[in-house]
Design a protein around this motif. Structure first.
Motif, PDB file in Angstrom:
ATOM      1  N   SER A  59       0.838  -1.182   0.000  1.00 41.38           N
ATOM      2  CA  SER A  59       0.000   0.000   0.000  1.00 41.38           C
ATOM      3  C   SER A  59       0.880   1.241   0.000  1.00 41.38           C
ATOM      4  O   SER A  59       2.008   1.241   0.488  1.00 41.38           O
ATOM      5  N   GLY A 143      -2.019  -6.527   0.089  1.00 45.63           N
ATOM      6  CA  GLY A 143      -2.692  -7.045  -1.095  1.00 45.63           C
ATOM      7  C   GLY A 143      -2.181  -8.403  -1.525  1.00 45.63           C
ATOM      8  O   GLY A 143      -1.193  -8.927  -1.005  1.00 45.63           O
ATOM      9  N   VAL A 186      -7.289  -2.811  -7.940  1.00 39.66           N
ATOM     10  CA  VAL A 186      -7.112  -1.365  -7.993  1.00 39.66           C
ATOM     11  C   VAL A 186      -5.763  -1.048  -8.621  1.00 39.66           C
ATOM     12  O   VAL A 186      -4.876  -1.899  -8.692  1.00 39.66           O
ATOM     13  N   GLN A 187      -5.618   0.202  -9.050  1.00 43.77           N
ATOM     14  CA  GLN A 187      -4.327   0.657  -9.554  1.00 43.77           C
ATOM     15  C   GLN A 187      -3.491   1.134  -8.379  1.00 43.77           C
ATOM     16  O   GLN A 187      -3.946   1.906  -7.542  1.00 43.77           O
ATOM     17  N   ASP A 188      -2.276   0.666  -8.304  1.00 42.12           N
ATOM     18  CA  ASP A 188      -1.436   0.884  -7.136  1.00 42.12           C
ATOM     19  C   ASP A 188      -1.272   2.357  -6.795  1.00 42.12           C
ATOM     20  O   ASP A 188      -1.351   2.752  -5.626  1.00 42.12           O
ATOM     21  N   SER A 191      -5.022   4.636  -5.369  1.00 43.53           N
ATOM     22  CA  SER A 191      -6.013   4.023  -4.490  1.00 43.53           C
ATOM     23  C   SER A 191      -5.617   4.269  -3.040  1.00 43.53           C
ATOM     24  O   SER A 191      -4.432   4.280  -2.709  1.00 43.53           O
ATOM     25  N   CYS A 211      -7.555  -7.997  -2.114  1.00 44.53           N
ATOM     26  CA  CYS A 211      -7.384  -6.831  -2.976  1.00 44.53           C
ATOM     27  C   CYS A 211      -6.049  -6.947  -3.691  1.00 44.53           C
ATOM     28  O   CYS A 211      -5.008  -7.157  -3.055  1.00 44.53           O
ATOM     29  N   ARG A 213      -3.325  -5.061  -6.087  1.00 42.53           N
ATOM     30  CA  ARG A 213      -2.854  -3.761  -6.588  1.00 42.53           C
ATOM     31  C   ARG A 213      -1.956  -4.009  -7.789  1.00 42.53           C
ATOM     32  O   ARG A 213      -0.979  -4.750  -7.695  1.00 42.53           O
TER      33      ARG A 213
END
Length: 304
Positions: A59, A143, A186-188, A191, A211, A213
């Motif tokens: 993240s 993720g 999601v796009q790293d 997000s 999730c 990424r």
């Protein structure tokens, strides 16, 4: 007109919604314990499976202290129950919550409670955070790989194209878990962290729903197509309705970003773009509401 900055049906004026393409092709594990047994949570650091773009990515680290906290009853109890959290974090609760955790054995992974007054917990969290006597200071989940979510091509995956509002993303996690989605992609770089207000809005779903990424959503859609998934993007100006666009295939629902909807290159990698019919005449839906409707319609189409 909706005042919410994230709308899933605005016309961007920049893209032409692609239609279904001939041939059904695109153009352009959950956690385990140390013994290898499957658990109820998901591992934030699973081994990569060989695709550099879809390997687990951390993240985004921010200086905002909210990114280091989960608060509220459901999010904290879900985090305490996640085997991937064993040995992690600082559990801070009020005296009555500490007694409840001890009595009902709500911390199965060995977390010890640190007791504080509600006002002391208030000072640790962002203004207005409704903590209900529960706070957990812990690093955001990192993720899983794209392959962990998609290797069994069945059901539905939700892809978020640059959604950044934590409340909306958290609500989508909650709906996706409720409708049995395999996970969120999601796009790293665009997000929010899976903590703070997002975790609160998800009611604990971020601890239970994987999730992934990825660096590039278009490339991720190409890989998903090769693995047997069919992508349907939401666009309020599309010719097809959701009912017309959906079928029993494993489906990736692509939800657009704030303001502009699904970006052109991402839309070009969708097999179909579809809209939610709104006979009431109101021009837009909040993106988390649109996601819940789209998930319901997808599950219904797959059960026919």
């Amino acid at each position: 007109m909706s005042r919410n900055p994230e709308r899933n049906d605005r016309k961007s004026g920049k893209k032409t919604a692609p239609s279904v393409k001939p041939g059904g092709r695109f153009d352009a594990p959950r956690g385990q314990d140390r013994g290898g047994n499957k658990t109820g949570g998901w591992n934030p650091n699973p081994p990569a499976k060989g695709f550099s773009d879809s390997a687990p990515r951390p993240s985004r680290n921010t200086k905002a202290d909210a990114d280091n906290f989960v608060w509220g009853r459901h999010p904290v109890l879900a985090a305490l129950s996640n085997p991937a959290r064993k040995g992690m974090g600082r559990l801070i609760v009020t005296a009555d919550r500490a007694a409840e955790i001890e009595r009902d054995r709500l911390a199965p992974n060995g977390h010890k409670a640190e007791v504080m007054d509600p006002q002391q917990i208030d000072r640790l969290l962002p203004a207005g955070a409704v903590h209900q006597g529960f706070a957990f200071k812990v690093a955001p989940l990192e993720g899983v790989s794209l392959e962990d979510i998609a290797e069994d091509a069945s059901g539905v995956i939700v892809m978020l194209d640059q959604l950044t509002d934590p409340q909306n993303v958290g609500a989508i996690f909650r709906s996706a878990l409720a409708f049995g989605a395999k996970g969120i992609v999601v796009q790293d770089r665009h997000s929010p962290a899976l903590a703070g207000a997002l975790a609160k809005a998800s009611a604990g779903a971020t601890e239970r729903l994987p999730c992934a990424r990825v660096t590039n959503l278009s490339r991720a859609l190409e890989k998903l197509a090769d693995m047997g998934w069919r992508a349907v993007g939401l666009d309020g100006s599309a010719d097809l309705t959701l009912e017309q666009a959906l079928d029993a295939s494993p489906t990736v629902l692509v939800m657009g970003s704030e303001g502009d909807g699904v970006r052109r290159l991402v839309a070009e990698h969708c097999e179909a773009m579809a809209r939610i019919p709104m006979p009431g005449g109101f021009e837009s839906l909040n993106v988390s509401n649109a996601a819940a409707i789209a998930l319901y319609e997808t599950v219904r189409a797959q059960s026919r």
